[in-house]
Enzyme design. Structure first.
Site, PDB file in Angstrom:
ATOM      1  N   ASP A  67       8.330   0.042  -7.391  1.00 54.24           N
ATOM      2  CA  ASP A  67       8.662  -0.502  -6.152  1.00 54.24           C
ATOM      3  C   ASP A  67       9.563  -1.793  -6.037  1.00 54.24           C
ATOM      4  OD1 ASP A  67       6.681   1.138  -5.241  1.00 54.24           O
ATOM      5  OD2 ASP A  67       5.103  -0.477  -5.174  1.00 54.24           O
ATOM      6  N   GLY A  68       9.864  -2.369  -7.402  1.00 55.03           N
ATOM      7  CA  GLY A  68      10.918  -3.312  -7.549  1.00 55.03           C
ATOM      8  C   GLY A  68      12.127  -2.811  -7.245  1.00 55.03           C
ATOM      9  N   ARG A  72      14.893  -3.757  -4.445  1.00 52.75           N
ATOM     10  CA  ARG A  72      16.455  -4.163  -4.659  1.00 52.75           C
ATOM     11  C   ARG A  72      17.353  -3.477  -3.729  1.00 52.75           C
ATOM     12  NH1 ARG A  72      20.338  -2.888  -8.813  1.00 52.75           N
ATOM     13  NH2 ARG A  72      19.077  -1.269  -9.677  1.00 52.75           N
ATOM     14  N   ASN A 137       8.207  -5.630   2.314  1.00 55.01           N
ATOM     15  CA  ASN A 137       6.669  -6.151   2.175  1.00 55.01           C
ATOM     16  C   ASN A 137       6.079  -7.280   2.854  1.00 55.01           C
ATOM     17  OD1 ASN A 137       5.971  -3.855   0.546  1.00 55.01           O
ATOM     18  ND2 ASN A 137       6.375  -4.727  -1.488  1.00 55.01           N
ATOM     19  N   ALA A 181      -0.551  -9.720  -0.084  1.00 54.19           N
ATOM     20  CA  ALA A 181      -1.550  -9.834   1.226  1.00 54.19           C
ATOM     21  C   ALA A 181      -2.944  -9.410   0.960  1.00 54.19           C
ATOM     22  CB  ALA A 181      -0.826  -9.148   2.300  1.00 54.19           C
ATOM     23  N   LEU A 202      -5.595 -18.675  -0.169  1.00 57.17           N
ATOM     24  CA  LEU A 202      -6.719 -19.645  -0.712  1.00 57.17           C
ATOM     25  C   LEU A 202      -6.792 -20.861   0.038  1.00 57.17           C
ATOM     26  CD1 LEU A 202      -5.752 -19.561  -4.573  1.00 57.17           C
ATOM     27  CD2 LEU A 202      -7.709 -18.324  -3.237  1.00 57.17           C
ATOM     28  N   GLN A 236      11.482 -10.759  -4.696  1.00 57.54           N
ATOM     29  CA  GLN A 236      12.612 -10.562  -5.174  1.00 57.54           C
ATOM     30  C   GLN A 236      13.640 -11.724  -4.823  1.00 57.54           C
ATOM     31  OE1 GLN A 236      13.650  -7.379  -6.598  1.00 57.54           O
ATOM     32  NE2 GLN A 236      11.483  -7.196  -6.741  1.00 57.54           N
TER      33      GLN A 236
END
Length: 277
Positions: A67-68, A72, A137, A181, A202, A236
C-alpha cells in the site's frame, strides 16, 4: 499502449519482479517507462526509459509493492493514471494481484478484461492554501508533543460538530477506513461509498465518537490549545503547524483509479481486517 513501472525500493524481490515485467512489456512491443527511484535501487533497466515519477504520462502504472508504494504514486503523479497493483507488502488492502499471478493479470489487462475502480480522495487546505498532497487514506491532525493531548474544535458545513480533547483527529476516506481510522475505533466503510469519516484519537472523555458524514461535506478544524501540531497525510507526508492554523478538508476533485478483475469487495476486505487483528 504505454506503461509505467514503480516498485517497492526496499525489497529485492519486488525490484526483480519489476524488471521481469519491464522486460515482458518491452519484448511485447509496448512503450515502457520506469520510475527513477526504482532504477536507482535496481540499475538494470535501460536508462533511456527512466524518468521521475512526477513526469509519468502513461496509460497504466504497474505498481509492485504494498500500500505504501501505491500511496507514493498517488502523492507524486500529476494525472489520475489507473494502477495495476501487485502485492509485495504485508496485508495489501489496496493491491489487486499476488506476485504469482502477475503475468496472467498483465495479459488480461492487455486484452481489455478489466474494469476501473475509482476511489475518492480528500484535499487539505492550510489557512486557505492547498500545498500538500491529496490523501487517499486519511488526513491526521496529531499532537506535536507525545503524551500531551490537543484541544480542538471541528465544524461540518459550518456547524460545530464536536469539541475534542484527544491525541488527535483523523479525517478519512472510505478507502482509509481500514487504516489509522480503524485503529482509532472507527468503522469499516465500504470503499464504494461517497462519505467521509471523522474519528477522534483517544479522546478524553470518551463522549467524542466517530462520525460518518456526506462526501460533499466540508470539515473545518481549529485549535483551542496553544500547542504545535503535526499534519500527517497517508502516513507519507508530515508537517509541523502552529496553533493558530486553520485546516479545511474536503473531497478532492481527483480520484484514485485501480485496475480490477472482479467487482467483489467481500470477503476480501473482511478477511484482511481479521488478518490484521
Amino acid at each position: 499502449m504505454k506503461f509505467g513501472i514503480v516498485a517497492r525500493r526496499d525489497k529485492e524481490e519486488a525490484l526483480k519482479l519489476a524488471y521481469r515485467v519491464y522486460d515482458f512489456l518491452k519484448v511485447s512491443g509496448y512503450d515502457v517507462v520506469v520510475d527513477k527511484d526504482t532504477y536507482e535501487h535496481f540499475p538494470y533497466f535501460n536508462e533511456r526509459d527512466v524518468i521521475p515519477l512526477e513526469e509519468f504520462d502513461v496509460d497504466f502504472i504497474i505498481a509492485i509493492g504494498g500500500d505504501g508504494t501505491i500511496l507514493r504514486i498517488e502523492h507524486m503523479t500529476k494525472k489520475d493514471i489507473p494502477i495495476l497493483s501487485v502485492n509485495m507488502g504485508t496485508l495489501g488492502f489496496l493491491t489487486e494481484v499476488e506476485p504469482s499471478d502477475t503475468f496472467f493479470a498483465l495479459s488480461r489487462l492487455i486484452e481489455g478484461e478489466y474494469y476501473i475502480d475509482e476511489r475518492i480522495k480528500v484535499r487539505t487546505y492550510i489557512n486557505g492554501e492547498n500545498r500538500v498532497p491529496d490523501a487517499l487514506n486519511e488526513v491526521a491532525i496529531l499532537t506535536g508533543i507525545p503524551g500531551k493531548i490537543i484541544h480542538l474544535k471541528y465544524y461540518v458545513d459550518g456547524g460545530l460538530a464536536d469539541e475534542v480533547r484527544a491525541d488527535g483527529l483523523v479525517v478519512s476516506t472510505p478507502t482509509g477506513s481500514t487504516g489509522y481510522a480503524m485503529s482509532a475505533g472507527g468503522p469499516f466503510v465500504d470503499p464504494r461509498l461517497d462519505v467521509i469519516l471523522v474519528v477522534p484519537l483517544l479522546p478524553l472523555p470518551k463522549t467524542s465518537v466517530p462520525m460518518v458524514i456526506p462526501g460533499s461535506s466540508r470539515v473545518d478544524i481549529t485549535l483551542v490549545s496553544d500547542r504545535e501540531i503535526i499534519l500527517a497525510i497517508d502516513g507519507q507526508y508530515y508537517e509541523y503547524l502552529p496553533p493558530d492554523v486553520e485546516i479545511t478538508v474536503v473531497k478532492s476533485p481527483r480520484k484514485t483509479k485501480f485496475v480490477r478483475f472482479t467487482k467483489e469487495i467481500y470477503p476480501k476486505y473482511t478477511m484482511k481486517i481479521k488478518e490484521r487483528h
